[in-house]
Structures are given as C-alpha cells and as structure tokens.
Write a protein that holds these residues in place. Structure first.
Motif, PDB file in Angstrom:
ATOM      1  N   ASP A  72       0.848  -1.177   0.000  1.00  0.00           N
ATOM      2  CA  ASP A  72       0.000   0.000   0.000  1.00  0.00           C
ATOM      3  C   ASP A  72       0.890   1.236   0.000  1.00  0.00           C
ATOM      4  OD1 ASP A  72      -2.479  -1.344   0.097  1.00  0.00           O
ATOM      5  OD2 ASP A  72      -2.248  -1.645   2.245  1.00  0.00           O
ATOM      6  N   THR A  73       0.606   2.163  -0.884  1.00  0.00           N
ATOM      7  CA  THR A  73       1.365   3.399  -1.002  1.00  0.00           C
ATOM      8  C   THR A  73       0.464   4.553  -0.602  1.00  0.00           C
ATOM      9  OG1 THR A  73       2.505   2.437  -2.888  1.00  0.00           O
ATOM     10  CG2 THR A  73       2.741   4.780  -2.594  1.00  0.00           C
ATOM     11  N   SER A  74       0.961   5.433   0.258  1.00  0.00           N
ATOM     12  CA  SER A  74       0.183   6.619   0.599  1.00  0.00           C
ATOM     13  C   SER A  74       1.084   7.843   0.498  1.00  0.00           C
ATOM     14  CB  SER A  74      -0.451   6.494   1.980  1.00  0.00           C
ATOM     15  OG  SER A  74       0.510   6.226   2.950  1.00  0.00           O
ATOM     16  N   TYR A  75       0.492   8.960   0.087  1.00  0.00           N
ATOM     17  CA  TYR A  75       1.258  10.184  -0.143  1.00  0.00           C
ATOM     18  C   TYR A  75       0.303  11.366  -0.224  1.00  0.00           C
ATOM     19  CZ  TYR A  75      -0.194   8.623  -4.762  1.00  0.00           C
ATOM     20  OH  TYR A  75      -0.925   8.147  -5.815  1.00  0.00           O
TER      21      TYR A  75
ATOM     22  N   LYS B 171      -5.296  12.366   1.874  1.00  0.00           N
ATOM     23  CA  LYS B 171      -4.153  11.536   1.554  1.00  0.00           C
ATOM     24  C   LYS B 171      -4.599  10.510   0.522  1.00  0.00           C
ATOM     25  CE  LYS B 171      -0.558   9.994   4.339  1.00  0.00           C
ATOM     26  NZ  LYS B 171       0.021   9.303   5.445  1.00  0.00           N
ATOM     27  N   LYS B 172      -3.838  10.357  -0.530  1.00  0.00           N
ATOM     28  CA  LYS B 172      -4.187   9.413  -1.576  1.00  0.00           C
ATOM     29  C   LYS B 172      -3.498   8.090  -1.286  1.00  0.00           C
ATOM     30  CE  LYS B 172      -4.456   9.141  -6.559  1.00  0.00           C
ATOM     31  NZ  LYS B 172      -4.199   9.815  -7.812  1.00  0.00           N
ATOM     32  N   LYS B 173      -4.186   6.996  -1.521  1.00  0.00           N
ATOM     33  CA  LYS B 173      -3.616   5.678  -1.287  1.00  0.00           C
ATOM     34  C   LYS B 173      -3.728   4.842  -2.545  1.00  0.00           C
ATOM     35  CE  LYS B 173      -4.286   5.536   3.593  1.00  0.00           C
ATOM     36  NZ  LYS B 173      -4.151   4.700   4.701  1.00  0.00           N
TER      37      LYS B 173
END
Length: 150
Positions: free
Chosen positions: A128-131, A141-143
């Motif tokens: 999972d990437t969040s930024y 926050k986009k995931k």
C-alpha cells in the motif's frame, strides 16, 4: 412553475455538472500517482529491480509504503538458496520518500530469481502506497495498492 423556471433549474444543473467534470479533469492532470513494481534489469539480466515511480503529473510528498509482509533485501542467488534472504531493513520502501517529482523513478537492486523465490514463495505481497499531493490540504491523503505474485 412556468417554463422559464424549469429552464433556469436545468441550466443551473448543467453548470454544476460542468464544474464537477472540469474539476475532475484538472485533478487528473495535476495529481501524483505513485506505483511500485518489479522489473528485470536490462543491464544485468539476472537482477530484478524494485521500482518506485511517480507516473502522475504532480509531485508527491511524504510517500510511505506498507507491505502485507516484510520484503526481502539483497536476495541474490540464481538457484534457489538453502538460506532465506534477510528482511529489508533500509531503503525507500522501509523509510519512505520525502518527495517524488512527476516522472521520477527510484530503482532498488532487489535480488535474483532464486533468492526472491525462496523468500516470497507462492504467496503474493500487497504494498500500500500513501502520499500527499503538492500544496494539498493535509486532510486528504491518496492511497494506492499493488500486489506482487511470484
């Protein structure tokens, strides 16, 4: 209500729909999209690289990663080794990335097929990437999520 009132309501609905579509197009043209994937190294044919890339049109801030299970580090072995490779303890996947510009790509020499197969086996790994996007309100926050299969 007469015909003029209905036409006014209809035109207002069209204006609102147009504003929503315009905003969606604007966001898709300015938001970052950070992905993580494995790719064979073209210079060293037996090496598999782990790539972190921002394929979106905007900058990504405070990029962090969370995997469903620990990733291997330096899993270098063409045949399947007897000893399992060590867990990843450092690097951008563990510590995160403070900033990724649009089109920026980070490449990590991850290992070779035998070592990666010994560690990963048949079970997939989900990352999972969040930024945050540039100049965005910190409330949003986009995931994203990616799955590795061996």
């Amino acid at each position: 209500m007469d015909l003029a009132s209905w036409i006014s309501i209809f035109m207002a609905l069209i204006a609102v729909a147009t504003a929503i579509v315009t905003y969606a197009v604007f966001r898709s043209a300015t938001d970052p999209t950070v992905i993580v994937y494995a790719q064979p190294d073209l210079q060293r044919q037996s090496i598999v690289n782990l790539i972190v890339e921002n394929i979106g049109k905007g900058a990504a801030h405070e990029v962090s990663f969370k995997s469903s299970r620990p990733l291997p580090e330096k899993a270098f072995s063409i045949p399947v080794p007897e000893r399992t490779p060590d867990q990843m303890q450092s690097g951008p996947i563990v510590t995160g990335v403070p900033f990724l510009a649009p089109g920026q790509r980070l490449s990590i020499s991850w290992g070779q097929y035998g070592g990666l197969y010994k560690y990963l086996g048949e079970d997939p790994i989900h990352i999972d990437t969040s930024y945050y996007r540039a100049r965005a309100n910190r409330l949003f926050k986009k995931k994203a999520s990616i799955k590795f299969n061996s």
